[in-house]
Write a protein that holds these residues in place. Structure first.
Motif, PDB file in Angstrom:
ATOM      1  N   ILE A   8      52.262 -31.745   2.498  1.00  0.00           N
ATOM      2  CA  ILE A   8      53.504 -32.522   2.536  1.00  0.00           C
ATOM      3  C   ILE A   8      54.124 -32.381   3.920  1.00  0.00           C
ATOM      4  O   ILE A   8      54.329 -31.267   4.406  1.00  0.00           O
ATOM      5  N   VAL A   9      54.406 -33.496   4.582  1.00  0.00           N
ATOM      6  CA  VAL A   9      55.018 -33.440   5.915  1.00  0.00           C
ATOM      7  C   VAL A   9      56.461 -33.949   5.897  1.00  0.00           C
ATOM      8  O   VAL A   9      57.222 -33.697   6.822  1.00  0.00           O
ATOM      9  N   ARG A  10      56.821 -34.682   4.860  1.00  0.00           N
ATOM     10  CA  ARG A  10      58.183 -35.214   4.816  1.00  0.00           C
ATOM     11  C   ARG A  10      58.568 -35.418   3.359  1.00  0.00           C
ATOM     12  O   ARG A  10      57.736 -35.806   2.542  1.00  0.00           O
ATOM     13  N   ARG A  11      59.821 -35.135   3.067  1.00  0.00           N
ATOM     14  CA  ARG A  11      60.333 -35.338   1.712  1.00  0.00           C
ATOM     15  C   ARG A  11      61.478 -36.319   1.787  1.00  0.00           C
ATOM     16  O   ARG A  11      62.415 -36.116   2.552  1.00  0.00           O
ATOM     17  N   GLN A  12      61.413 -37.374   0.999  1.00  0.00           N
ATOM     18  CA  GLN A  12      62.473 -38.361   1.034  1.00  0.00           C
ATOM     19  C   GLN A  12      62.713 -38.894  -0.366  1.00  0.00           C
ATOM     20  O   GLN A  12      61.794 -39.388  -1.012  1.00  0.00           O
ATOM     21  N   ILE A  13      63.961 -38.756  -0.823  1.00  0.00           N
ATOM     22  CA  ILE A  13      64.304 -39.242  -2.160  1.00  0.00           C
ATOM     23  C   ILE A  13      65.059 -40.556  -2.036  1.00  0.00           C
ATOM     24  O   ILE A  13      65.976 -40.674  -1.222  1.00  0.00           O
ATOM     25  N   GLN A  38      57.325 -44.998  15.912  1.00  0.00           N
ATOM     26  CA  GLN A  38      56.852 -44.306  14.706  1.00  0.00           C
ATOM     27  C   GLN A  38      55.767 -43.296  15.059  1.00  0.00           C
ATOM     28  O   GLN A  38      55.758 -42.184  14.549  1.00  0.00           O
ATOM     29  N   ARG A  39      54.835 -43.717  15.924  1.00  0.00           N
ATOM     30  CA  ARG A  39      53.761 -42.808  16.336  1.00  0.00           C
ATOM     31  C   ARG A  39      54.330 -41.574  17.033  1.00  0.00           C
ATOM     32  O   ARG A  39      53.801 -40.485  16.913  1.00  0.00           O
ATOM     33  N   GLU A  40      55.432 -41.767  17.768  1.00  0.00           N
ATOM     34  CA  GLU A  40      56.055 -40.638  18.470  1.00  0.00           C
ATOM     35  C   GLU A  40      56.976 -39.827  17.569  1.00  0.00           C
ATOM     36  O   GLU A  40      57.558 -38.839  18.021  1.00  0.00           O
ATOM     37  N   GLY A  41      57.141 -40.283  16.327  1.00  0.00           N
ATOM     38  CA  GLY A  41      57.997 -39.563  15.387  1.00  0.00           C
ATOM     39  C   GLY A  41      59.478 -39.768  15.617  1.00  0.00           C
ATOM     40  O   GLY A  41      60.304 -39.021  15.110  1.00  0.00           O
TER      41      GLY A  41
END
Ligand code: ZN
Ligand code: MN
Length: 139
Positions: A110-115, A54-57
């Motif tokens: 905003i860095v990520r959009r998730q619906i 997660q830290r590494e994306g």
């Protein structure tokens, strides 16, 4: 590659399992699937590896299941269909153009959009219909 991001066989196996598994497994699911191959691996190792990814994306933690975190290694931004009955999570590959006005975000970046589309999958819907029909039959 520094020490922190060194790939051990366990780490590679966890990433491979996540990448090849479209069901958005939990840490427990991953642990159960790989523990025969890596008998010395513990559940907390799996959690630690997931945190590092997660830290590494490389991995996203999905917080749509209140019981347990689910994980996603799909590289492209995408959205989810979430079944409220069986907690199945399916991908929606469409890229929605969603955005907020600056007046709505108060400097928030905003860095990520998730619906998340919440509802009932087809299996659970037919189960529900069956339960309902049985009730009707039994009066
Ligand atoms: Zn379902
Ligand atoms: Mn996904």
């Amino acid at each position: 590659m520094n020490k922190k991001t060194r790939r051990t066989p366990q780490k590679l196996a966890i990433f491979e399992f996540l990448s090849n598994n479209k069901n958005h497994p939990s840490a427990e699911d991953i642990y159960r699937a790989l523990s025969a191959r890596f008998p010395t691996m513990s559940l907390s190792t799996v959690y630690n590896v997931l945190k590092a990814f997660q830290r590494e994306g490389l991995v996203t933690e999905l917080i749509v299941d209140p019981e347990k975190s689910r994980y996603d290694a799909a590289p492209q931004p995408h959205h989810h269909l979430v079944c409220l009955a069986c907690r199945k999570i399916a991908d929606v590959e469409r890229d929605f153009k969603i955005d907020l006005e600056p007046s709505e975000t108060n400097g928030f970046e905003i860095v990520r959009r998730q619906i998340d589309f919440l509802g009932y999958c087809s299996a659970c819907r037919s189960d529900k219909k069956n339960i309902h029909n049985r009730r009707l039959q039994n009066g």
